[in-house]
Design a protein around this motif. Sequence first.
Motif, PDB file in Angstrom:
ATOM      1  N   GLY A 283       0.814  -1.215   0.000  1.00 55.83           N
ATOM      2  CA  GLY A 283       0.000   0.000   0.000  1.00 55.83           C
ATOM      3  C   GLY A 283       0.840   1.254   0.000  1.00 55.83           C
ATOM      4  O   GLY A 283       1.851   1.337   0.704  1.00 55.83           O
ATOM      5  N   THR A 284       0.427   2.236  -0.788  1.00 58.20           N
ATOM      6  CA  THR A 284       1.145   3.504  -0.853  1.00 58.20           C
ATOM      7  C   THR A 284       0.401   4.602  -0.113  1.00 58.20           C
ATOM      8  O   THR A 284       1.022   5.457   0.512  1.00 58.20           O
ATOM      9  CB  THR A 284       1.333   3.932  -2.320  1.00 58.20           C
ATOM     10  N   THR A 285      -0.934   4.595  -0.160  1.00 60.61           N
ATOM     11  CA  THR A 285      -1.726   5.621   0.518  1.00 60.61           C
ATOM     12  C   THR A 285      -2.138   5.153   1.903  1.00 60.61           C
ATOM     13  O   THR A 285      -1.899   5.819   2.902  1.00 60.61           O
ATOM     14  CB  THR A 285      -2.977   5.975  -0.302  1.00 60.61           C
ATOM     15  N   VAL A 286      -2.765   4.001   1.972  1.00 52.10           N
ATOM     16  CA  VAL A 286      -3.142   3.399   3.246  1.00 52.10           C
ATOM     17  C   VAL A 286      -2.359   2.101   3.397  1.00 52.10           C
ATOM     18  O   VAL A 286      -2.465   1.197   2.571  1.00 52.10           O
ATOM     19  CB  VAL A 286      -4.653   3.111   3.302  1.00 52.10           C
ATOM     20  N   LYS A 287      -1.557   2.015   4.431  1.00 53.91           N
ATOM     21  CA  LYS A 287      -0.737   0.826   4.643  1.00 53.91           C
ATOM     22  C   LYS A 287      -1.623  -0.398   4.898  1.00 53.91           C
ATOM     23  O   LYS A 287      -2.618  -0.337   5.614  1.00 53.91           O
ATOM     24  CB  LYS A 287       0.200   1.032   5.833  1.00 53.91           C
ATOM     25  N   TYR A 288      -1.218  -1.511   4.295  1.00 53.89           N
ATOM     26  CA  TYR A 288      -1.976  -2.748   4.436  1.00 53.89           C
ATOM     27  C   TYR A 288      -1.012  -3.909   4.608  1.00 53.89           C
ATOM     28  O   TYR A 288      -0.074  -4.076   3.818  1.00 53.89           O
ATOM     29  CB  TYR A 288      -2.853  -2.972   3.203  1.00 53.89           C
ATOM     30  N   LEU A 289      -1.222  -4.691   5.647  1.00 55.67           N
ATOM     31  CA  LEU A 289      -0.359  -5.826   5.952  1.00 55.67           C
ATOM     32  C   LEU A 289      -1.032  -7.086   5.437  1.00 55.67           C
ATOM     33  O   LEU A 289      -1.892  -7.670   6.105  1.00 55.67           O
ATOM     34  CB  LEU A 289      -0.132  -5.904   7.468  1.00 55.67           C
ATOM     35  N   SER A 290      -0.663  -7.494   4.235  1.00 61.80           N
ATOM     36  CA  SER A 290      -1.298  -8.666   3.634  1.00 61.80           C
ATOM     37  C   SER A 290      -0.843  -9.939   4.328  1.00 61.80           C
ATOM     38  O   SER A 290       0.139  -9.956   5.080  1.00 61.80           O
ATOM     39  CB  SER A 290      -0.952  -8.746   2.145  1.00 61.80           C
ATOM     40  N   ILE A 291      -1.564 -11.013   4.064  1.00 57.72           N
ATOM     41  CA  ILE A 291      -1.190 -12.299   4.645  1.00 57.72           C
ATOM     42  C   ILE A 291       0.217 -12.695   4.215  1.00 57.72           C
ATOM     43  O   ILE A 291       1.037 -13.165   5.020  1.00 57.72           O
ATOM     44  CB  ILE A 291      -2.217 -13.379   4.256  1.00 57.72           C
ATOM     45  N   SER A 292       0.537 -12.478   2.942  1.00 54.96           N
ATOM     46  CA  SER A 292       1.884 -12.831   2.460  1.00 54.96           C
ATOM     47  C   SER A 292       2.937 -11.917   3.084  1.00 54.96           C
ATOM     48  O   SER A 292       4.054 -12.360   3.380  1.00 54.96           O
ATOM     49  CB  SER A 292       1.936 -12.751   0.935  1.00 54.96           C
ATOM     50  N   ASP A 293       2.614 -10.623   3.265  1.00 58.42           N
ATOM     51  CA  ASP A 293       3.550  -9.716   3.941  1.00 58.42           C
ATOM     52  C   ASP A 293       3.897 -10.249   5.322  1.00 58.42           C
ATOM     53  O   ASP A 293       5.062 -10.316   5.718  1.00 58.42           O
ATOM     54  CB  ASP A 293       2.942  -8.316   4.095  1.00 58.42           C
ATOM     55  N   LEU A 294       2.841 -10.588   6.076  1.00 55.33           N
ATOM     56  CA  LEU A 294       3.066 -11.040   7.450  1.00 55.33           C
ATOM     57  C   LEU A 294       3.760 -12.391   7.484  1.00 55.33           C
ATOM     58  O   LEU A 294       4.633 -12.632   8.328  1.00 55.33           O
ATOM     59  CB  LEU A 294       1.725 -11.118   8.193  1.00 55.33           C
ATOM     60  N   ALA A 295       3.408 -13.273   6.571  1.00 55.71           N
ATOM     61  CA  ALA A 295       4.029 -14.603   6.538  1.00 55.71           C
ATOM     62  C   ALA A 295       5.537 -14.514   6.328  1.00 55.71           C
ATOM     63  O   ALA A 295       6.299 -15.358   6.830  1.00 55.71           O
ATOM     64  CB  ALA A 295       3.392 -15.444   5.437  1.00 55.71           C
ATOM     65  N   ASN A 296       5.992 -13.499   5.605  1.00 55.18           N
ATOM     66  CA  ASN A 296       7.417 -13.355   5.304  1.00 55.18           C
ATOM     67  C   ASN A 296       8.198 -12.571   6.360  1.00 55.18           C
ATOM     68  O   ASN A 296       9.409 -12.429   6.247  1.00 55.18           O
ATOM     69  CB  ASN A 296       7.587 -12.671   3.947  1.00 55.18           C
ATOM     70  N   VAL A 297       7.477 -12.059   7.365  1.00 59.56           N
ATOM     71  CA  VAL A 297       8.164 -11.353   8.451  1.00 59.56           C
ATOM     72  C   VAL A 297       8.967 -12.358   9.269  1.00 59.56           C
ATOM     73  O   VAL A 297       8.476 -13.429   9.636  1.00 59.56           O
ATOM     74  CB  VAL A 297       7.142 -10.625   9.349  1.00 59.56           C
ATOM     75  N   ALA A 298      10.212 -12.005   9.549  1.00 56.54           N
ATOM     76  CA  ALA A 298      11.083 -12.881  10.340  1.00 56.54           C
ATOM     77  C   ALA A 298      11.286 -12.298  11.727  1.00 56.54           C
ATOM     78  O   ALA A 298      11.480 -11.091  11.889  1.00 56.54           O
ATOM     79  CB  ALA A 298      12.431 -13.065   9.650  1.00 56.54           C
ATOM     80  N   ILE A 299      11.220 -13.157  12.737  1.00 57.43           N
ATOM     81  CA  ILE A 299      11.442 -12.726  14.120  1.00 57.43           C
ATOM     82  C   ILE A 299      12.493 -13.626  14.765  1.00 57.43           C
ATOM     83  O   ILE A 299      12.640 -14.793  14.401  1.00 57.43           O
ATOM     84  CB  ILE A 299      10.148 -12.769  14.945  1.00 57.43           C
ATOM     85  N   PRO A 300      13.250 -13.097  15.744  1.00 57.10           N
ATOM     86  CA  PRO A 300      14.200 -13.941  16.475  1.00 57.10           C
ATOM     87  C   PRO A 300      13.443 -14.907  17.378  1.00 57.10           C
ATOM     88  O   PRO A 300      12.419 -14.553  17.952  1.00 57.10           O
ATOM     89  CB  PRO A 300      15.011 -12.932  17.281  1.00 57.10           C
ATOM     90  N   VAL A 301      13.948 -16.122  17.495  1.00 54.79           N
ATOM     91  CA  VAL A 301      13.292 -17.135  18.321  1.00 54.79           C
ATOM     92  C   VAL A 301      14.289 -17.665  19.354  1.00 54.79           C
ATOM     93  O   VAL A 301      15.111 -18.536  19.054  1.00 54.79           O
ATOM     94  CB  VAL A 301      12.742 -18.293  17.467  1.00 54.79           C
ATOM     95  N   PRO A 302      14.233 -17.152  20.602  1.00 56.62           N
ATOM     96  CA  PRO A 302      15.133 -17.617  21.653  1.00 56.62           C
ATOM     97  C   PRO A 302      14.692 -18.974  22.196  1.00 56.62           C
ATOM     98  O   PRO A 302      13.585 -19.447  21.895  1.00 56.62           O
ATOM     99  CB  PRO A 302      15.000 -16.528  22.719  1.00 56.62           C
ATOM    100  N   PRO A 303      15.525 -19.627  22.998  1.00 57.55           N
ATOM    101  CA  PRO A 303      15.158 -20.924  23.583  1.00 57.55           C
ATOM    102  C   PRO A 303      13.863 -20.818  24.396  1.00 57.55           C
ATOM    103  O   PRO A 303      13.561 -19.786  24.996  1.00 57.55           O
ATOM    104  CB  PRO A 303      16.345 -21.253  24.493  1.00 57.55           C
ATOM    105  N   LEU A 304      13.115 -21.900  24.423  1.00 58.12           N
ATOM    106  CA  LEU A 304      11.816 -21.905  25.075  1.00 58.12           C
ATOM    107  C   LEU A 304      11.916 -21.590  26.566  1.00 58.12           C
ATOM    108  O   LEU A 304      11.037 -20.915  27.125  1.00 58.12           O
ATOM    109  CB  LEU A 304      11.142 -23.265  24.867  1.00 58.12           C
ATOM    110  N   GLU A 305      13.004 -22.042  27.215  1.00 64.99           N
ATOM    111  CA  GLU A 305      13.122 -21.785  28.649  1.00 64.99           C
ATOM    112  C   GLU A 305      13.231 -20.289  28.943  1.00 64.99           C
ATOM    113  O   GLU A 305      12.707 -19.793  29.951  1.00 64.99           O
ATOM    114  CB  GLU A 305      14.303 -22.538  29.258  1.00 64.99           C
ATOM    115  N   LEU A 306      13.890 -19.538  28.056  1.00 59.94           N
ATOM    116  CA  LEU A 306      13.976 -18.093  28.234  1.00 59.94           C
ATOM    117  C   LEU A 306      12.624 -17.431  27.977  1.00 59.94           C
ATOM    118  O   LEU A 306      12.252 -16.455  28.638  1.00 59.94           O
ATOM    119  CB  LEU A 306      15.032 -17.500  27.299  1.00 59.94           C
TER     120      LEU A 306
END
Length: 379
Positions: free
Chosen positions: A315-338
Motif C-alpha cells: 500500500g502507498t496511501t493506506v498501509k496494508y499488511l497482507s497475509i503474504s507480507d506477514l508470513a514473510n516477516v522474520a522474528i528472532p526465536v530464543p530458547p523456550l526456557e527463556l
Amino acid sequence: MTPSKHQFAGKCKRVKLSDICVKGKSSLRQKDIANDGPYAVYGASGIVGSTSCFQNAKPYVAVVKDGAGVGRANACNAETSVLGTMQALIPKEGVDCRYLLHLVRSMRLGEDFSGSTIPHIYFRDYGKTLVPFPDMSGQRQIVEALDDIEKQRLTATKQIDRLDSLVKSRFVEMFGDPIDGTFWAKRKLSNLYEVKSSKRIYAREQTKDGVPFLRLADIGSLIDSGISDSGLFISEERFEELRSKGLVPNPGDVLVTARGTLGRCYIIKPSDCFYFQDGMITWLAAIESSPLPSYLLAVFNNPHFIEELNRNCSGTTVKYLSISDLANVAIPVPPLELQHEFETFVTQVDKSRFGGMLHLLNSLSGIMHASFFSVADTD
C-alpha cells in the motif's frame, strides 16, 4: 454501577446531529502551514503548526474524516484551523461544545466508513443521525460526569503505559532488539504459525443476536480495554459450523491488525467466543514450533519492529499488511526456557495491570455509554 434512566435534569429530545452543529472550514493542506502567526492548526495528532489567520472563530469539535484514524474526535480552541483531513463541527447556539465532543465520540464514527481504498466519512451522511439533545442544564450535567470519567481513564491509562514500558525494557534486556541487536536466529512467521484469515461473513449472514462478530475497531477495543461491543452477531449455528471446520481460532492463537495501525496483537483466551472480520485482521494459528504468545506480543510491541513492519508492508496511501507480507516477516526465536522466564515476568506485571486498572477502565467505559443511553431514552 449502571446509571438509572432520566438521571439528568432538564428536558431532552431527539434531533439530527446537523441540527445542533454546522460544518466549519477545513481546507488547509500541510504545505500551506507557514508557521508565521499565533493561530494554531490542528491535525489528527494535535497541533501541527500555526498560521497568521484562523478559519474557525468559536470552540469546536474536529473529526478525522479519512485515513487510519477516521472517526476520532477532539476538542479545538477558538480562533484556530484544522487540516483538510479533519472536519470541523461548530456547535450551534445553545449547544455546549464539550457535550458535542462526547456525543460525537459516542457515535463511534468510522466503523462503517465508505471507500474501498481510503477510509472516509462524510458529514452529509452522519449528520443525519438522530442524537439525544437535552437542554443546557442537562448538557452540563452530562459533561461534568463524563469529564470526570475521562480524567480517571487517563490516570489509569498512564499507569498501564508505565507497566508496558517495564515489560518492553525487560524484553530488550533478555533478548536484545528484534531488528538490530538480537542474539538469536530469525525465522519467518510462516514457519512458526499457520498464517491465514477468517472465513468471509456476508451482511446477509449477520444476525440480531448470537455470537459477537468483531470488526477491526472492535479488536482494537479488545486490545485496549478487554471489552468490545460491536452490536453485530452471527448465529450460534453458523459459528459452530465454522468451528467444526477448524475456522475458529483456538486459545493461544494470535490476531494481528492488518490495516490502519498495523501489527497490534490480540491473544485468544479460553473464555473468548467471537468471530472476526476477514481482510482487516490476520490470524496466526499456533503450531508445534510457535513461540509463546507473550513473547510474540512483546516482539510486536517493540517500536523498531513496528517501524520495520510499516516499511515492508503493501500500500502507498493506506498501509496494508497482507497475509503474504506477514508470513514473510522474520522474528528472532530464543530458547523456550527463556521465553518461559519472560512469560513469568509478564504474568507478574499483568497482575498489577489487569487486577484493578483494567476493571476500572471497563466499568468507566460502561458508565459512559449507559449515560448516553439513558439520555437517549428520555423524552
